[in-house]
Design a protein around this motif. Structure first.
Motif, PDB file in Angstrom:
ATOM      1  N   PHE A 197      -5.046  61.198 -33.765  1.00  0.00           N
ATOM      2  CA  PHE A 197      -6.521  61.699 -33.897  1.00  0.00           C
ATOM      3  C   PHE A 197      -6.366  63.008 -34.785  1.00  0.00           C
ATOM      4  CE2 PHE A 197      -7.120  58.717 -30.530  1.00  0.00           C
ATOM      5  CZ  PHE A 197      -8.076  58.056 -30.861  1.00  0.00           C
ATOM      6  N   ARG A 198      -5.606  63.971 -34.009  1.00  0.00           N
ATOM      7  CA  ARG A 198      -5.298  65.344 -34.449  1.00  0.00           C
ATOM      8  C   ARG A 198      -5.104  65.502 -35.989  1.00  0.00           C
ATOM      9  NH1 ARG A 198      -5.167  70.630 -33.100  1.00  0.00           N
ATOM     10  NH2 ARG A 198      -3.555  71.760 -33.941  1.00  0.00           N
ATOM     11  N   GLN A 199      -4.121  64.702 -36.456  1.00  0.00           N
ATOM     12  CA  GLN A 199      -3.691  64.837 -38.066  1.00  0.00           C
ATOM     13  C   GLN A 199      -4.798  64.188 -38.755  1.00  0.00           C
ATOM     14  OE1 GLN A 199      -1.264  66.545 -38.788  1.00  0.00           O
ATOM     15  NE2 GLN A 199      -0.669  66.893 -36.490  1.00  0.00           N
ATOM     16  N   THR A 200      -5.715  63.192 -38.204  1.00  0.00           N
ATOM     17  CA  THR A 200      -6.537  62.735 -38.903  1.00  0.00           C
ATOM     18  C   THR A 200      -7.623  63.583 -39.019  1.00  0.00           C
ATOM     19  OG1 THR A 200      -6.054  60.259 -38.390  1.00  0.00           O
ATOM     20  CG2 THR A 200      -8.105  60.593 -39.433  1.00  0.00           C
ATOM     21  N   GLN A 201      -8.104  64.219 -38.080  1.00  0.00           N
ATOM     22  CA  GLN A 201      -8.820  65.561 -38.155  1.00  0.00           C
ATOM     23  C   GLN A 201      -8.635  66.463 -39.455  1.00  0.00           C
ATOM     24  OE1 GLN A 201      -9.331  67.705 -34.442  1.00  0.00           O
ATOM     25  NE2 GLN A 201     -10.503  69.405 -35.339  1.00  0.00           N
ATOM     26  N   PHE A 202      -7.297  66.870 -39.317  1.00  0.00           N
ATOM     27  CA  PHE A 202      -6.564  67.785 -40.165  1.00  0.00           C
ATOM     28  C   PHE A 202      -6.972  67.227 -41.834  1.00  0.00           C
ATOM     29  CE2 PHE A 202      -3.314  70.115 -37.358  1.00  0.00           C
ATOM     30  CZ  PHE A 202      -4.303  70.808 -36.672  1.00  0.00           C
TER      31      PHE A 202
END
Length: 596
Positions: free
Chosen positions: A456-461
Protein backbone atom coordinates in the motif's frame (compact mmCIF):
# COMPACT_ATOMS: atom_id res chain seq x y z
CA UNK A 1 23.11 -5.72 23.33
CA UNK A 2 25.76 -3.14 24.25
CA UNK A 3 27.84 -1.78 21.41
CA UNK A 4 31.29 -3.36 21.28
CA UNK A 5 34.52 -2.79 19.44
CA UNK A 6 35.32 -5.29 16.66
CA UNK A 7 38.07 -7.01 18.60
CA UNK A 8 35.50 -8.03 21.22
CA UNK A 9 33.44 -10.01 18.68
CA UNK A 10 34.35 -13.69 18.15
CA UNK A 11 35.86 -14.15 14.71
CA UNK A 12 33.17 -16.58 13.55
CA UNK A 13 30.59 -13.78 13.73
CA UNK A 14 32.60 -11.45 11.46
CA UNK A 15 33.19 -11.16 7.73
CA UNK A 16 36.23 -12.78 6.17
CA UNK A 17 36.99 -10.19 3.49
CA UNK A 18 40.36 -11.82 2.75
CA UNK A 19 38.36 -14.08 0.41
CA UNK A 20 38.03 -10.99 -1.82
CA UNK A 21 41.58 -9.63 -1.49
CA UNK A 22 44.07 -11.00 1.00
CA UNK A 23 45.53 -7.55 1.71
CA UNK A 24 44.94 -3.91 0.91
CA UNK A 25 47.95 -4.14 -1.41
CA UNK A 26 46.01 -6.66 -3.48
CA UNK A 27 43.17 -4.16 -3.64
CA UNK A 28 45.58 -1.52 -4.95
CA UNK A 29 46.96 -3.89 -7.58
CA UNK A 30 43.48 -4.74 -8.83
CA UNK A 31 42.45 -1.09 -8.76
CA UNK A 32 45.23 -0.40 -11.25
CA UNK A 33 44.29 -3.47 -13.27
CA UNK A 34 40.73 -2.10 -13.72
CA UNK A 35 42.23 0.99 -15.33
CA UNK A 36 44.41 -1.19 -17.56
CA UNK A 37 41.46 -3.35 -18.64
CA UNK A 38 39.39 -0.25 -19.36
CA UNK A 39 42.16 1.24 -21.47
CA UNK A 40 42.57 -2.06 -23.32
CA UNK A 41 38.84 -2.27 -24.04
CA UNK A 42 38.75 1.35 -25.25
CA UNK A 43 41.14 0.45 -28.08
CA UNK A 44 38.24 -1.41 -29.73
CA UNK A 45 36.37 1.84 -30.25
CA UNK A 46 35.55 2.30 -33.92
CA UNK A 47 36.47 -1.29 -34.83
CA UNK A 48 33.41 -3.32 -33.82
CA UNK A 49 31.92 -3.53 -37.30
CA UNK A 50 35.13 -5.02 -38.75
CA UNK A 51 34.33 -8.69 -38.18
CA UNK A 52 32.80 -11.09 -35.64
CA UNK A 53 36.05 -11.68 -33.76
CA UNK A 54 36.67 -7.95 -33.24
CA UNK A 55 33.01 -7.37 -32.39
CA UNK A 56 32.91 -9.96 -29.59
CA UNK A 57 36.42 -9.10 -28.40
CA UNK A 58 35.20 -5.56 -27.73
CA UNK A 59 32.20 -6.84 -25.76
CA UNK A 60 34.24 -9.32 -23.73
CA UNK A 61 37.02 -6.87 -22.90
CA UNK A 62 34.55 -4.23 -21.70
CA UNK A 63 32.72 -6.82 -19.58
CA UNK A 64 36.06 -7.89 -18.08
CA UNK A 65 36.73 -4.33 -16.95
CA UNK A 66 33.33 -4.02 -15.31
CA UNK A 67 33.65 -7.46 -13.69
CA UNK A 68 36.84 -6.52 -11.87
CA UNK A 69 35.52 -3.02 -11.10
CA UNK A 70 32.61 -4.60 -9.19
CA UNK A 71 34.97 -6.74 -7.13
CA UNK A 72 37.14 -3.73 -6.28
CA UNK A 73 34.05 -1.72 -5.33
CA UNK A 74 32.69 -4.46 -3.05
CA UNK A 75 35.96 -4.68 -1.12
CA UNK A 76 36.17 -0.92 -0.60
CA UNK A 77 32.53 -0.49 0.37
CA UNK A 78 32.46 -3.41 2.80
CA UNK A 79 35.68 -2.36 4.46
CA UNK A 80 34.17 1.08 4.90
CA UNK A 81 30.88 -0.32 6.25
CA UNK A 82 32.70 -2.08 9.08
CA UNK A 83 33.93 1.29 10.38
CA UNK A 84 32.42 4.32 8.67
CA UNK A 85 34.73 6.62 10.63
CA UNK A 86 37.89 5.12 9.11
CA UNK A 87 39.33 7.75 6.77
CA UNK A 88 41.39 5.17 4.88
CA UNK A 89 38.36 3.27 3.61
CA UNK A 90 36.35 6.44 3.09
CA UNK A 91 39.16 7.32 0.69
CA UNK A 92 38.88 3.91 -0.96
CA UNK A 93 35.18 4.49 -1.65
CA UNK A 94 35.79 7.95 -3.10
CA UNK A 95 38.53 6.60 -5.37
CA UNK A 96 36.43 3.64 -6.57
CA UNK A 97 33.46 5.90 -7.31
CA UNK A 98 35.71 8.13 -9.39
CA UNK A 99 37.16 5.08 -11.13
CA UNK A 100 33.66 3.77 -11.91
CA UNK A 101 32.67 7.10 -13.48
CA UNK A 102 35.86 7.05 -15.56
CA UNK A 103 35.33 3.46 -16.76
CA UNK A 104 31.67 4.08 -17.61
CA UNK A 105 32.62 7.16 -19.61
CA UNK A 106 35.51 5.41 -21.37
CA UNK A 107 33.40 2.41 -22.37
CA UNK A 108 30.21 4.30 -23.16
CA UNK A 109 30.96 3.71 -26.86
CA UNK A 110 30.03 0.02 -26.75
CA UNK A 111 26.24 0.15 -26.95
CA UNK A 112 26.05 3.00 -29.48
CA UNK A 113 28.62 1.25 -31.67
CA UNK A 114 26.69 -2.02 -31.52
CA UNK A 115 23.59 -0.12 -32.58
CA UNK A 116 25.42 1.52 -35.46
CA UNK A 117 25.71 -1.93 -37.05
CA UNK A 118 22.80 -3.36 -39.02
CA UNK A 119 20.91 -6.13 -37.17
CA UNK A 120 21.45 -8.52 -40.10
CA UNK A 121 25.23 -8.08 -39.75
CA UNK A 122 25.06 -8.77 -36.01
CA UNK A 123 23.01 -11.91 -36.70
CA UNK A 124 25.73 -13.01 -39.10
CA UNK A 125 28.40 -12.40 -36.42
CA UNK A 126 26.43 -14.45 -33.85
CA UNK A 127 26.13 -17.40 -36.18
CA UNK A 128 29.83 -17.59 -37.07
CA UNK A 129 30.84 -19.58 -33.97
CA UNK A 130 28.78 -21.55 -31.43
CA UNK A 131 30.35 -19.68 -28.50
CA UNK A 132 28.96 -16.40 -29.81
CA UNK A 133 25.41 -17.70 -29.25
CA UNK A 134 25.95 -16.90 -25.58
CA UNK A 135 25.50 -13.20 -26.31
CA UNK A 136 22.21 -13.50 -28.22
CA UNK A 137 19.99 -12.32 -25.35
CA UNK A 138 22.49 -9.61 -24.35
CA UNK A 139 22.42 -8.24 -27.89
CA UNK A 140 18.64 -8.56 -28.15
CA UNK A 141 18.37 -6.47 -24.97
CA UNK A 142 20.53 -3.78 -26.56
CA UNK A 143 18.64 -4.01 -29.86
CA UNK A 144 15.41 -3.11 -28.07
CA UNK A 145 17.06 0.19 -27.17
CA UNK A 146 17.82 1.04 -30.79
CA UNK A 147 15.13 3.75 -31.10
CA UNK A 148 16.36 5.33 -27.85
CA UNK A 149 20.16 5.31 -28.04
CA UNK A 150 21.97 8.34 -29.43
CA UNK A 151 25.21 8.33 -31.35
CA UNK A 152 28.52 7.70 -29.58
CA UNK A 153 29.46 11.35 -29.06
CA UNK A 154 26.02 12.28 -27.74
CA UNK A 155 25.93 9.30 -25.35
CA UNK A 156 29.43 10.18 -24.12
CA UNK A 157 28.31 13.76 -23.43
CA UNK A 158 25.28 12.54 -21.47
CA UNK A 159 27.45 10.07 -19.55
CA UNK A 160 29.81 12.87 -18.54
CA UNK A 161 26.83 15.00 -17.49
CA UNK A 162 25.56 12.45 -14.94
CA UNK A 163 27.20 14.32 -12.06
CA UNK A 164 25.31 17.45 -13.07
CA UNK A 165 22.04 15.61 -13.58
CA UNK A 166 22.31 13.93 -10.17
CA UNK A 167 23.13 17.14 -8.29
CA UNK A 168 19.55 17.56 -7.01
CA UNK A 169 19.69 14.15 -5.36
CA UNK A 170 23.05 14.94 -3.81
CA UNK A 171 21.82 18.32 -2.56
CA UNK A 172 18.79 16.64 -0.99
CA UNK A 173 21.03 14.12 0.80
CA UNK A 174 23.34 16.80 2.21
CA UNK A 175 20.48 19.02 3.29
CA UNK A 176 18.45 16.21 4.89
CA UNK A 177 21.33 14.37 6.55
CA UNK A 178 23.77 17.12 7.45
CA UNK A 179 22.39 20.65 7.39
CA UNK A 180 18.82 20.20 8.63
CA UNK A 181 18.46 21.13 12.32
CA UNK A 182 15.96 19.06 14.26
CA UNK A 183 14.48 20.04 17.62
CA UNK A 184 14.96 18.16 20.84
CA UNK A 185 12.11 16.07 22.20
CA UNK A 186 11.43 14.54 25.61
CA UNK A 187 11.78 10.77 25.65
CA UNK A 188 9.79 8.21 27.65
CA UNK A 189 12.02 8.73 30.69
CA UNK A 190 11.64 12.51 30.66
CA UNK A 191 15.09 13.18 29.18
CA UNK A 192 15.72 15.77 26.51
CA UNK A 193 17.07 13.95 23.46
CA UNK A 194 18.03 15.12 19.97
CA UNK A 195 15.72 14.18 17.10
CA UNK A 196 17.27 13.01 13.82
CA UNK A 197 16.32 11.14 10.68
CA UNK A 198 17.82 8.02 12.23
CA UNK A 199 16.15 8.27 15.66
CA UNK A 200 12.76 9.28 14.24
CA UNK A 201 12.00 5.66 13.36
CA UNK A 202 12.47 4.67 17.02
CA UNK A 203 10.42 7.50 18.53
CA UNK A 204 7.50 7.17 16.11
CA UNK A 205 7.12 3.58 17.40
CA UNK A 206 7.16 4.62 21.06
CA UNK A 207 4.41 3.23 23.30
CA UNK A 208 4.25 6.72 24.85
CA UNK A 209 1.88 8.69 22.62
CA UNK A 210 3.35 12.02 23.71
CA UNK A 211 6.79 10.92 22.48
CA UNK A 212 5.62 9.84 19.05
CA UNK A 213 3.53 13.01 18.65
CA UNK A 214 6.53 15.18 19.55
CA UNK A 215 8.72 13.23 17.12
CA UNK A 216 6.14 13.51 14.35
CA UNK A 217 5.64 17.25 14.79
CA UNK A 218 9.36 17.83 15.32
CA UNK A 219 10.53 16.07 12.17
CA UNK A 220 8.04 17.88 9.97
CA UNK A 221 8.69 21.26 11.59
CA UNK A 222 12.29 20.90 10.39
CA UNK A 223 11.37 19.75 6.89
CA UNK A 224 8.59 22.32 6.69
CA UNK A 225 11.03 25.14 7.35
CA UNK A 226 12.84 24.20 4.13
CA UNK A 227 9.86 22.92 2.16
CA UNK A 228 10.46 25.30 -0.74
CA UNK A 229 14.10 24.19 -0.99
CA UNK A 230 13.07 20.53 -0.94
CA UNK A 231 10.47 21.26 -3.61
CA UNK A 232 13.25 22.69 -5.76
CA UNK A 233 15.59 19.71 -5.26
CA UNK A 234 12.75 17.33 -6.11
CA UNK A 235 11.74 19.44 -9.12
CA UNK A 236 15.35 19.34 -10.31
CA UNK A 237 15.38 15.54 -10.14
CA UNK A 238 12.06 15.26 -11.98
CA UNK A 239 13.32 17.65 -14.68
CA UNK A 240 16.46 15.53 -15.08
CA UNK A 241 14.37 12.34 -15.41
CA UNK A 242 12.04 13.96 -17.93
CA UNK A 243 14.96 15.46 -19.88
CA UNK A 244 16.77 12.13 -20.21
CA UNK A 245 13.53 10.43 -21.29
CA UNK A 246 12.89 13.13 -23.88
CA UNK A 247 16.36 13.11 -25.45
CA UNK A 248 16.19 9.31 -25.67
CA UNK A 249 12.82 9.54 -27.41
CA UNK A 250 10.60 7.99 -24.74
CA UNK A 251 7.04 9.29 -24.30
CA UNK A 252 7.64 9.95 -20.58
CA UNK A 253 10.06 9.29 -17.73
CA UNK A 254 8.16 6.27 -16.46
CA UNK A 255 8.38 4.59 -19.84
CA UNK A 256 12.13 5.24 -19.94
CA UNK A 257 12.74 4.00 -16.41
CA UNK A 258 10.85 0.71 -16.63
CA UNK A 259 12.07 -0.01 -20.16
CA UNK A 260 15.48 -0.63 -18.59
CA UNK A 261 14.07 -3.94 -17.35
CA UNK A 262 11.72 -4.39 -20.32
CA UNK A 263 8.65 -3.94 -18.07
CA UNK A 264 5.36 -2.96 -19.75
CA UNK A 265 3.72 0.18 -18.34
CA UNK A 266 0.58 -1.87 -17.75
CA UNK A 267 2.37 -3.52 -14.80
CA UNK A 268 2.60 -0.13 -13.10
CA UNK A 269 -0.98 0.85 -13.94
CA UNK A 270 -2.35 -2.52 -12.84
CA UNK A 271 -0.62 -2.11 -9.48
CA UNK A 272 -2.09 1.32 -8.80
CA UNK A 273 -5.57 0.32 -9.97
CA UNK A 274 -5.57 -2.93 -8.00
CA UNK A 275 -4.43 -1.21 -4.81
CA UNK A 276 -7.21 1.36 -5.17
CA UNK A 277 -9.71 -1.47 -5.63
CA UNK A 278 -8.60 -2.93 -2.28
CA UNK A 279 -8.15 0.20 -0.15
CA UNK A 280 -11.12 -0.96 1.93
CA UNK A 281 -8.82 -3.64 3.39
CA UNK A 282 -6.27 -1.04 4.47
CA UNK A 283 -9.11 1.03 5.97
CA UNK A 284 -10.23 -2.06 7.94
CA UNK A 285 -6.72 -2.65 9.22
CA UNK A 286 -6.36 0.99 10.26
CA UNK A 287 -9.74 0.79 12.05
CA UNK A 288 -8.56 -2.35 13.89
CA UNK A 289 -5.42 -0.50 14.96
CA UNK A 290 -7.55 2.33 16.35
CA UNK A 291 -9.72 -0.13 18.27
CA UNK A 292 -6.83 -2.14 19.75
CA UNK A 293 -4.97 1.01 20.79
CA UNK A 294 -8.22 2.31 22.38
CA UNK A 295 -7.99 5.71 20.74
CA UNK A 296 -10.89 8.13 20.40
CA UNK A 297 -8.93 9.83 17.63
CA UNK A 298 -6.14 8.18 15.70
CA UNK A 299 -3.48 10.34 14.08
CA UNK A 300 -0.81 9.57 11.52
CA UNK A 301 1.76 9.29 14.31
CA UNK A 302 -0.23 6.33 15.72
CA UNK A 303 0.28 4.13 12.65
CA UNK A 304 3.70 2.78 13.61
CA UNK A 305 3.48 1.99 17.32
CA UNK A 306 3.54 -1.81 17.71
CA UNK A 307 0.00 -3.11 17.88
CA UNK A 308 1.08 -5.96 20.14
CA UNK A 309 3.78 -6.48 22.72
CA UNK A 310 6.91 -8.30 21.62
CA UNK A 311 6.24 -12.06 21.77
CA UNK A 312 7.76 -13.90 24.74
CA UNK A 313 10.52 -15.38 22.61
CA UNK A 314 14.13 -14.49 21.80
CA UNK A 315 16.61 -16.05 19.42
CA UNK A 316 20.35 -15.79 19.78
CA UNK A 317 22.10 -15.81 16.43
CA UNK A 318 22.80 -19.53 16.35
CA UNK A 319 19.16 -20.27 17.19
CA UNK A 320 18.07 -17.83 14.48
CA UNK A 321 20.13 -19.70 11.88
CA UNK A 322 18.47 -22.98 12.90
CA UNK A 323 14.99 -21.41 12.79
CA UNK A 324 15.59 -19.86 9.37
CA UNK A 325 17.08 -23.06 7.98
CA UNK A 326 14.04 -25.04 9.12
CA UNK A 327 11.70 -22.72 7.22
CA UNK A 328 13.91 -23.04 4.11
CA UNK A 329 13.96 -26.85 4.03
CA UNK A 330 11.10 -26.71 1.54
CA UNK A 331 13.61 -25.70 -1.17
CA UNK A 332 15.65 -28.91 -0.99
CA UNK A 333 19.31 -29.85 -0.77
CA UNK A 334 20.93 -27.48 -3.27
CA UNK A 335 19.43 -24.39 -1.67
CA UNK A 336 20.32 -25.60 1.83
CA UNK A 337 23.91 -26.29 0.75
CA UNK A 338 24.23 -22.61 -0.19
CA UNK A 339 22.60 -21.57 3.11
CA UNK A 340 25.06 -23.68 5.11
CA UNK A 341 28.05 -22.15 3.33
CA UNK A 342 26.77 -18.62 3.97
CA UNK A 343 25.92 -19.34 7.62
CA UNK A 344 29.09 -21.21 8.52
CA UNK A 345 31.90 -19.78 6.37
CA UNK A 346 32.08 -16.22 7.75
CA UNK A 347 29.93 -14.57 5.13
CA UNK A 348 27.82 -12.77 7.76
CA UNK A 349 28.98 -9.85 9.91
CA UNK A 350 26.54 -10.32 12.75
CA UNK A 351 26.72 -7.80 15.58
CA UNK A 352 26.69 -4.04 15.95
CA UNK A 353 30.13 -2.57 16.60
CA UNK A 354 31.44 0.95 16.97
CA UNK A 355 31.36 2.82 13.68
CA UNK A 356 29.66 -0.02 11.78
CA UNK A 357 27.01 0.85 9.24
CA UNK A 358 23.48 0.50 10.57
CA UNK A 359 20.75 -1.74 9.14
CA UNK A 360 21.31 -4.85 7.08
CA UNK A 361 21.96 -5.90 3.49
CA UNK A 362 23.25 -8.63 1.21
CA UNK A 363 26.17 -7.63 -0.98
CA UNK A 364 28.94 -8.99 -3.13
CA UNK A 365 29.92 -9.31 -6.76
CA UNK A 366 30.19 -12.08 -9.36
CA UNK A 367 33.66 -13.05 -8.14
CA UNK A 368 33.04 -12.81 -4.39
CA UNK A 369 30.98 -14.60 -1.79
CA UNK A 370 27.48 -13.24 -1.14
CA UNK A 371 28.08 -11.38 2.12
CA UNK A 372 25.41 -10.32 4.64
CA UNK A 373 25.65 -7.36 7.00
CA UNK A 374 23.49 -7.45 10.14
CA UNK A 375 23.25 -5.58 13.42
CA UNK A 376 21.73 -8.51 15.29
CA UNK A 377 19.88 -7.92 18.60
CA UNK A 378 18.27 -11.33 19.41
CA UNK A 379 14.71 -10.24 18.49
CA UNK A 380 12.15 -12.06 16.36
CA UNK A 381 12.37 -9.21 13.83
CA UNK A 382 16.09 -9.97 13.53
CA UNK A 383 15.24 -13.56 12.55
CA UNK A 384 13.08 -12.14 9.74
CA UNK A 385 15.95 -9.87 8.69
CA UNK A 386 18.33 -12.83 8.59
CA UNK A 387 16.04 -14.95 6.41
CA UNK A 388 15.32 -11.92 4.17
CA UNK A 389 19.00 -11.28 3.48
CA UNK A 390 19.57 -15.02 3.08
CA UNK A 391 17.08 -14.89 0.22
CA UNK A 392 19.14 -12.24 -1.54
CA UNK A 393 22.40 -14.07 -0.93
CA UNK A 394 21.24 -17.48 -2.16
CA UNK A 395 19.65 -15.80 -5.18
CA UNK A 396 23.08 -14.35 -5.96
CA UNK A 397 24.81 -17.65 -5.19
CA UNK A 398 22.64 -19.67 -7.57
CA UNK A 399 22.65 -17.04 -10.31
CA UNK A 400 26.44 -16.91 -10.32
CA UNK A 401 26.69 -20.70 -10.18
CA UNK A 402 24.55 -21.20 -13.28
CA UNK A 403 25.14 -18.03 -15.34
CA UNK A 404 28.22 -16.49 -16.96
CA UNK A 405 29.16 -12.96 -15.93
CA UNK A 406 27.18 -11.35 -18.74
CA UNK A 407 23.99 -12.73 -17.11
CA UNK A 408 25.38 -13.12 -13.59
CA UNK A 409 23.18 -10.57 -11.89
CA UNK A 410 19.42 -10.07 -11.72
CA UNK A 411 17.26 -7.03 -12.48
CA UNK A 412 16.02 -4.74 -9.74
CA UNK A 413 12.47 -5.66 -10.70
CA UNK A 414 12.89 -9.15 -9.21
CA UNK A 415 15.53 -8.39 -6.55
CA UNK A 416 13.12 -8.20 -3.60
CA UNK A 417 11.14 -11.28 -4.59
CA UNK A 418 13.65 -13.86 -3.36
CA UNK A 419 14.10 -12.13 0.00
CA UNK A 420 10.41 -11.53 0.67
CA UNK A 421 9.48 -15.06 -0.39
CA UNK A 422 11.77 -16.29 2.38
CA UNK A 423 10.08 -14.01 4.90
CA UNK A 424 6.69 -15.31 3.83
CA UNK A 425 7.82 -18.93 4.20
CA UNK A 426 8.96 -18.15 7.75
CA UNK A 427 5.60 -16.49 8.42
CA UNK A 428 3.74 -19.54 7.10
CA UNK A 429 5.94 -21.88 9.15
CA UNK A 430 5.26 -19.94 12.35
CA UNK A 431 1.52 -19.79 11.73
CA UNK A 432 1.31 -23.50 10.91
CA UNK A 433 3.34 -24.68 13.89
CA UNK A 434 2.76 -22.19 16.71
CA UNK A 435 0.30 -22.90 19.54
CA UNK A 436 1.02 -19.63 21.37
CA UNK A 437 -1.79 -17.15 20.54
CA UNK A 438 0.44 -14.17 21.40
CA UNK A 439 3.14 -15.34 19.01
CA UNK A 440 0.57 -16.12 16.35
CA UNK A 441 -1.00 -12.67 16.67
CA UNK A 442 2.43 -11.06 16.44
CA UNK A 443 3.27 -13.00 13.27
CA UNK A 444 -0.09 -12.13 11.69
CA UNK A 445 0.42 -8.47 12.49
CA UNK A 446 3.99 -8.61 11.15
CA UNK A 447 2.65 -9.77 7.78
CA UNK A 448 -0.19 -7.22 7.74
CA UNK A 449 2.25 -4.43 8.55
CA UNK A 450 4.45 -5.69 5.73
CA UNK A 451 1.61 -5.37 3.23
CA UNK A 452 0.65 -1.98 4.66
CA UNK A 453 4.19 -0.65 4.46
CA UNK A 454 5.23 -2.27 1.19
CA UNK A 455 2.25 -2.88 -1.07
CA UNK A 456 0.00 0.00 0.00
CA UNK A 457 2.57 2.63 1.06
CA UNK A 458 5.02 2.08 -1.79
CA UNK A 459 2.16 2.21 -4.30
CA UNK A 460 1.11 5.51 -2.75
CA UNK A 461 4.66 6.74 -3.31
CA UNK A 462 4.62 5.41 -6.87
CA UNK A 463 1.37 7.18 -7.64
CA UNK A 464 2.71 10.47 -6.27
CA UNK A 465 5.99 10.10 -8.16
CA UNK A 466 4.19 9.61 -11.48
CA UNK A 467 1.95 12.61 -10.78
CA UNK A 468 5.02 14.82 -10.31
CA UNK A 469 6.66 13.68 -13.53
CA UNK A 470 3.54 14.07 -15.66
CA UNK A 471 2.78 17.48 -14.11
CA UNK A 472 6.24 18.79 -14.88
CA UNK A 473 6.16 17.28 -18.36
CA UNK A 474 2.86 19.08 -19.02
CA UNK A 475 4.29 22.42 -17.93
CA UNK A 476 3.00 22.61 -14.35
CA UNK A 477 5.85 23.67 -12.05
CA UNK A 478 6.49 21.63 -8.91
CA UNK A 479 6.00 23.77 -5.83
CA UNK A 480 5.90 22.96 -2.13
CA UNK A 481 2.24 23.98 -1.84
CA UNK A 482 1.19 22.03 -4.94
CA UNK A 483 3.06 18.88 -3.90
CA UNK A 484 1.70 19.09 -0.35
CA UNK A 485 -1.89 19.58 -1.49
CA UNK A 486 -1.80 16.54 -3.78
CA UNK A 487 0.08 14.37 -1.28
CA UNK A 488 -2.31 15.25 1.54
CA UNK A 489 -5.37 14.26 -0.53
CA UNK A 490 -3.68 11.04 -1.65
CA UNK A 491 -2.78 10.15 1.93
CA UNK A 492 -6.37 10.67 3.09
CA UNK A 493 -7.63 8.44 0.30
CA UNK A 494 -5.22 5.65 1.18
CA UNK A 495 -5.75 5.56 4.96
CA UNK A 496 -9.46 6.39 5.19
CA UNK A 497 -11.68 7.96 7.81
CA UNK A 498 -10.34 6.10 10.85
CA UNK A 499 -7.21 8.21 10.95
CA UNK A 500 -6.84 11.96 10.93
CA UNK A 501 -4.54 13.07 8.13
CA UNK A 502 -2.62 15.62 10.17
CA UNK A 503 -1.43 18.66 8.19
CA UNK A 504 2.18 17.63 8.80
CA UNK A 505 1.75 14.45 6.75
CA UNK A 506 1.24 16.58 3.65
CA UNK A 507 4.99 17.27 3.88
CA UNK A 508 6.00 13.60 3.90
CA UNK A 509 7.06 13.88 0.25
CA UNK A 510 9.88 16.21 1.32
CA UNK A 511 11.75 13.53 3.29
CA UNK A 512 11.47 10.45 1.06
CA UNK A 513 14.84 9.74 -0.63
CA UNK A 514 13.29 7.19 -3.00
CA UNK A 515 11.60 9.99 -4.95
CA UNK A 516 15.10 10.68 -6.31
CA UNK A 517 15.49 7.11 -7.62
CA UNK A 518 13.54 7.43 -10.90
CA UNK A 519 10.53 5.11 -10.63
CA UNK A 520 12.12 2.64 -8.24
CA UNK A 521 9.49 2.28 -5.50
CA UNK A 522 6.75 0.45 -7.40
CA UNK A 523 9.03 -2.60 -7.56
CA UNK A 524 8.85 -3.03 -3.79
CA UNK A 525 5.08 -3.45 -4.09
CA UNK A 526 5.08 -5.76 -7.12
CA UNK A 527 7.92 -7.80 -5.60
CA UNK A 528 6.12 -8.28 -2.28
CA UNK A 529 2.93 -9.38 -4.04
CA UNK A 530 4.79 -11.81 -6.30
CA UNK A 531 6.59 -13.23 -3.26
CA UNK A 532 3.28 -13.86 -1.48
CA UNK A 533 1.93 -15.76 -4.49
CA UNK A 534 5.09 -17.84 -4.90
CA UNK A 535 5.44 -18.70 -1.20
CA UNK A 536 1.79 -19.73 -0.93
CA UNK A 537 2.20 -22.07 -3.92
CA UNK A 538 5.32 -23.69 -2.46
CA UNK A 539 4.06 -23.92 1.11
CA UNK A 540 0.87 -25.57 -0.11
CA UNK A 541 2.95 -28.06 -2.18
CA UNK A 542 1.57 -26.97 -5.53
CA UNK A 543 2.91 -29.34 -8.17
CA UNK A 544 6.21 -28.08 -9.63
CA UNK A 545 6.17 -24.82 -7.63
CA UNK A 546 9.57 -25.34 -5.95
CA UNK A 547 11.27 -26.40 -9.18
CA UNK A 548 9.90 -23.38 -11.05
CA UNK A 549 11.01 -21.09 -8.25
CA UNK A 550 14.55 -22.48 -8.18
CA UNK A 551 14.66 -22.02 -11.95
CA UNK A 552 13.92 -18.33 -11.37
CA UNK A 553 16.77 -18.05 -8.85
CA UNK A 554 19.21 -19.63 -11.31
CA UNK A 555 18.20 -17.59 -14.36
CA UNK A 556 19.85 -14.25 -13.51
CA UNK A 557 19.65 -11.87 -16.45
CA UNK A 558 19.49 -14.63 -19.05
CA UNK A 559 15.83 -13.78 -19.74
CA UNK A 560 13.67 -10.70 -19.41
CA UNK A 561 12.29 -10.33 -15.89
CA UNK A 562 8.67 -10.58 -17.00
CA UNK A 563 9.39 -13.87 -18.79
CA UNK A 564 11.39 -15.22 -15.86
CA UNK A 565 8.48 -14.60 -13.50
CA UNK A 566 5.99 -16.18 -15.89
CA UNK A 567 8.10 -19.33 -15.91
CA UNK A 568 8.21 -19.17 -12.09
CA UNK A 569 4.40 -19.11 -12.04
CA UNK A 570 3.53 -15.40 -11.79
CA UNK A 571 2.29 -13.40 -14.78
CA UNK A 572 2.93 -9.84 -13.63
CA UNK A 573 1.22 -8.34 -16.67
CA UNK A 574 -2.06 -9.49 -15.08
CA UNK A 575 -3.54 -8.80 -11.64
CA UNK A 576 -3.90 -12.39 -10.39
CA UNK A 577 -0.81 -12.17 -8.19
CA UNK A 578 -2.08 -8.91 -6.66
CA UNK A 579 -5.53 -10.40 -6.07
CA UNK A 580 -3.88 -13.36 -4.32
CA UNK A 581 -1.94 -11.04 -2.03
CA UNK A 582 -5.03 -9.09 -1.04
CA UNK A 583 -6.89 -12.36 -0.43
CA UNK A 584 -4.12 -13.53 1.93
CA UNK A 585 -4.13 -10.09 3.59
CA UNK A 586 -7.88 -10.32 4.18
CA UNK A 587 -7.66 -13.89 5.48
CA UNK A 588 -4.97 -12.93 7.97
CA UNK A 589 -6.77 -9.74 8.94
CA UNK A 590 -9.85 -11.84 9.73
CA UNK A 591 -7.73 -14.18 11.82
CA UNK A 592 -6.06 -11.35 13.73
CA UNK A 593 -9.43 -9.71 14.45
CA UNK A 594 -10.63 -12.99 15.98
CA UNK A 595 -7.46 -13.45 18.04
CA UNK A 596 -7.47 -9.99 19.61
Amino acid sequence: MAQKSRNEIPEKYTWDLTTIFKTDNDFEDNFKKVQELSDKASKHQGTMATNAETFFSAIESSLAAFQLLEKVYVYASMKNDLDTSDNKYQGYIARVNALAAQVESTLSFVQPEILSIEPSVIDKFINEKPEYQLYKHYLDYIEKKRPHVLNENEEAIISKAQDVLSSSSETFAVLANSDLKFPEITDEDGNKVPLSNGSYGLYIESYDRRVRKEAFQGIYSAYGEYKNTFAQTLAGQVKADNYLADVHKYPNARSAAIAENNIPETVYDNLVNSVHDHLDLLHRYVALRKKVLKLNEMHMYDLYVPLLDEPPVEYNFDQAKERARKALEIYGDEYLEAVDHIYNERMIDVYETKGKRSGGYSGGSYDTNPFILLNYQDTLDDVFTLIHETGHSVHSWLTRKYQPYVYGDYPIFVAEIASTTNENLLTNDFLANSEDPKLKAYILNHYLDGVKGTVFRQTQFAEFEHYLHISQQNGTPITADGASEYYGKLNSEYYGDSVISDPEISLEWSRIPHFYYDYYVYQYATGFAAATTLSEAMFNHQNGAVERYLGFLKSGNSKYAIDTMKEAGVDMTKTDYLDKTFAVFEERLNELEKLI
